[in-house]
Write an enzyme that holds these catalytic residues in place. Structure first.
Site, PDB file in Angstrom:
ATOM      1  N   PHE A 227       0.832  -1.200   0.000  1.00 43.36           N
ATOM      2  CA  PHE A 227       0.000   0.000   0.000  1.00 43.36           C
ATOM      3  C   PHE A 227       0.866   1.248   0.000  1.00 43.36           C
ATOM      4  O   PHE A 227       1.869   1.319   0.718  1.00 43.36           O
ATOM      5  CB  PHE A 227      -0.876   0.058   1.255  1.00 43.36           C
ATOM      6  N   ASP A 228       0.471   2.235  -0.799  1.00 41.69           N
ATOM      7  CA  ASP A 228       0.990   3.579  -0.603  1.00 41.69           C
ATOM      8  C   ASP A 228       0.333   4.114   0.670  1.00 41.69           C
ATOM      9  O   ASP A 228      -0.738   3.653   1.052  1.00 41.69           O
ATOM     10  CB  ASP A 228       0.634   4.449  -1.806  1.00 41.69           C
ATOM     11  N   LYS A 229       0.967   5.075   1.328  1.00 37.45           N
ATOM     12  CA  LYS A 229       0.383   5.584   2.577  1.00 37.45           C
ATOM     13  C   LYS A 229      -0.608   6.713   2.324  1.00 37.45           C
ATOM     14  O   LYS A 229      -1.802   6.573   2.563  1.00 37.45           O
ATOM     15  CB  LYS A 229       1.481   6.084   3.530  1.00 37.45           C
TER      16      LYS A 229
ATOM     17  N   VAL B   6      -1.364  -1.060  -4.192  1.00 37.25           N
ATOM     18  CA  VAL B   6      -2.511  -0.164  -4.083  1.00 37.25           C
ATOM     19  C   VAL B   6      -1.993   1.251  -3.898  1.00 37.25           C
ATOM     20  O   VAL B   6      -1.231   1.525  -2.963  1.00 37.25           O
ATOM     21  CB  VAL B   6      -3.416  -0.540  -2.892  1.00 37.25           C
TER      22      VAL B   6
ATOM     23  N   LYS C 176      10.244   2.357  -4.521  1.00 37.09           N
ATOM     24  CA  LYS C 176       9.029   1.540  -4.385  1.00 37.09           C
ATOM     25  C   LYS C 176       9.043   0.389  -5.392  1.00 37.09           C
ATOM     26  O   LYS C 176       8.607  -0.723  -5.084  1.00 37.09           O
ATOM     27  CB  LYS C 176       7.779   2.398  -4.590  1.00 37.09           C
TER      28      LYS C 176
END
Length: 658
Positions: free
Chosen positions: A345-347, A550, A533
């Site tokens: 997940f991205d934050k 995501v 990433k």
């Protein structure tokens, strides 16, 4: 040679009876077959049977011949062609009744199959029908109704109460609640208000959510005026319909496997049928018996159910997801989603709300809490910086504190990257980060103050100090807080077998660790650039074969491209998100993830069931036809029955509920 491309054809056959012509022709074939059978069985007019069966052949074989001819022109062969060969073979042998029965059952099966498949397609087409055909637009101080295709960017459209909104745009006048379920899947209408400085908003993606409206959504009880920001052909609804429709052409892994299987299987069947035609040379039987057996095997081996088994399930799964505001771009994404064991997940904006929130406003010892609060509020409400807006919004909600002083600060000066300077009640006020005071103002911070700053920073907070005159008033801390649904969603994902849930963020590691601890992530990696990433996703794939990424679909696009499945949050109105992701959640509903994964797994289960049914029937029919256990009539009945069975099994996905 190819099997019947059900997935590639809409089957909206026209004709003298409209869209039902294929079904009516099939029924006419059945009626003529029944009449011919009764004439032969119960009358002496047996010589007239041929005059009945020839029209039966025409009605039963018309659409099969039409599709076969179209494929032959493209140098391809159809299952329809194989069926026609079998029917002609039966007629050559004088078995007109059996040939008519074959064509009746085959055409009826196809008509019902096309109806069922179009039911799934129509659930997608229904999205396209949501958009109104006309819009009430104000031009030259006059209101006129125009087709939505004639709307231009910048037009002001008037949306009456309880009517559909005709274009993507920004609310410029009026307040109302809008039902956005068709786009975002939200079940509760969303309040909409006019946007501040709406004249400066030209990019639909940057319109605030509380002022953004979508084509095809339904206005509530109050009239609103909307400035058009997208043409009808570029609207979110139009793009959604186009992308969901395109998804049908993107082959899933199972579809690719079945295509490879058919390329080997179909030629093998043709060779077997040719050999069976000459069986009379080996066994003591007439040529007619060998030819009849060969035609029966030809019908038995046609992989019609196999060809439709996966596309029907993929289409139904994609349509069901679209109904809930989730865009799945093809069978590959649908199948892969169900095999995930890890999700990254991205934050910001994904696991968190994507906006700062004031967490603490703590006055130092000996300082009046009210004076501290009023000073900060007076200064920060003069600034349009995101942190200043968050402080102004949240400061009165601090426990036990309430700002009541309305006196304004003056001489506001933004200190780029550091904070803000102002005059308040005759004294100079500074509010900013620690380097502002230590480096720029050359002040020495008390060790107690430094200790509090360090403590909050280790917890992932953004910390700021407030100073008026010669006195430090207090400390402010802000943080991007997790979504309310994040913790529960991650627990649900864990419950359904997702082993690793990882955060990849550009924020510092302390922030990442704090958020991870709050919501239950298994790992958190901070201080990552977009290329970092990508490397993190690649390393995760070495340990977890199937991983989803995501994010927001923009700066996370490279990481998405290197994951098994890329999932974009809040894709409604975002062209980049719609294009880059394999799956797009049209709203910001992170809690939709468990549903779509469960839908994927159900789709995979149904695909496996359909493959077992279709292959099982073929494996039963071929030997039974070879030994004479089933003739052409029973064989085609079982054959078409299995095709309908896999289609209706797939349609169960349209009613899927987790």
């Amino acid at each position: 040679m190819e099997s019947h491309q059900h997935n590639g054809c809409s089957h909206d056959h026209g004709g003298i009876f409209g869209k039902n012509t294929e079904l009516i022709f099939s029924l006419l074939c059945g009626i003529l077959l029944l009449v011919g059978f009764l004439l032969q069985k119960f009358t002496t007019l047996t010589g007239y049977g041929l005059y009945i069966y020839i029209p039966a052949y025409f009605f039963g074989g018309f659409y099969a011949a039409k599709e076969a001819f179209e494929k032959i022109q493209k140098k391809e062969f159809e299952i329809d062609f194989l069926m026609l060969v079998a029917a002609i073979g039966a007629a050559i042998l004088g078995k007109w009744a059996e040939g008519s029965l074959l064509l009746f059952l085959f055409s009826l099966g196809h008509a019902l199959e096309h109806y069922a498949m179009n039911k799934a397609r129509n659930s997608i087409k229904a999205l396209g029908n949501l958009s109104p055909k006309t819009a009430l637009v104000r031009r030259d101080r006059q209101n006129e109704e125009v087709p939505v295709e004639q709307l231009q960017i910048g037009d002001i459209i008037i949306v009456k109460p309880n009517s559909k909104i005709a274009a993507d745009g920004v609310v410029v006048k009026g307040k109302s609640s809008v039902n956005q379920a068709s786009i975002t899947g939200e079940s509760i209408p969303v309040d909409k208000i006019p946007a501040a400085q709406h004249e400066q908003l030209t990019d639909f993606a940057h319109v605030p959510q509380e002022s953004k409206v979508f084509s095809g959504t339904i206005n509530g009880n109050s009239a609103i005026e909307v400035r058009v920001l997208k043409l009808s052909s570029d609207s979110t609804l139009s793009r959604l319909v186009a992308l969901v429709s395109e998804a049908e052409t993107k082959k899933s892994p199972t579809q690719q496997f079945t295509k490879k299987f058919e390329r080997i299987f179909v030629p093998s069947v043709v060779v077997l049928v040719v050999l069976l035609c000459f069986a009379y040379l080996v066994i003591d039987e007439p040529f007619a018996a060998s030819f009849y057996r060969a035609m029966t095997v030809l019908v038995a081996a046609s992989p019609c159910a196999l060809a439709i088994s996966t596309p029907s399930a993929v289409l139904s799964g994609v349509a069901r997801a679209a109904q809930t505001g989730i865009l799945i771009k093809g069978g590959k994404a649908l199948e892969n989603l169900g095999s995930l064991s890890a999700i990254a997940f991205d934050k910001t904006g994904t696991l968190t709300k994507g906006e700062p929130k004031l967490i603490h406003a703590i006055p130092f010892e000996g300082v009046s809490g009210t004076d501290f609060l009023n000073t900060v509020l007076a200064v920060e409400r003069q600034s349009d910086h995101p942190l200043a807006r968050a402080i102004s919004r949240d400061i009165n909600n601090m426990p036990g504190q309430s700002g009541t002083d309305t006196q304004e600060a003056s001489d506001i000066e933004a200190l780029q990257g550091k904070g803000i300077k102002a005059k308040y009640r005759g004294e100079t006020v500074y509010i900013g980060n620690p380097p502002l005071f230590e480096d720029d103002l050359q002040l020495v911070l008390d060790k107690n103050i430094k200790g509090k700053i360090r403590e909050f920073q280790e917890q992932g907070h953004t910390t700021m100090l407030a100073r008026k005159g010669d006195t430090f008033l207090g400390i402010l801390t802000l943080m991007d807080t997790p979504r309310e649904t994040a913790k529960n969603t991650l627990q649900q994902l864990k419950n359904i077998g997702i082993r690793r849930m990882v955060m990849l963020t550009g924020d510092n590691q302390n922030v990442a660790n704090t958020i991870a601890a709050q919501i239950g992530l298994t790992d958190a990696y901070g201080d990552l650039l977009p290329e970092d990433k990508v490397e993190a996703v690649k390393k995760l794939r070495e340990k977890e074969a199937q991983i989803a990424m995501v994010g927001d679909g923009v700066n996370d696009a490279p990481a998405m491209a290197n994951s098994t499945v890329g999932i974009a949050m809040g894709a409604a109105g975002s062209d980049v998100a719609l294009e880059t992701a394999d799956i797009a959640l049209m709203n910001d509903r992170l809690d939709k993830l468990p549903f779509v994964i469960a839908l994927s797994r159900k789709s995979r289960q149904i695909i496996r069931q359909n493959l077992l049914i279709s292959l099982g029937i073929v494996l039963f029919l071929i030997p039974s036809a070879m030994i004479g256990f089933t003739g052409i009539g029973p064989t085609v009945a079982i054959h078409e029955g299995s095709t309908l069975l896999v289609v209706f099994n797939a349609l169960r996905l349209l009613a899927f509920k987790r």
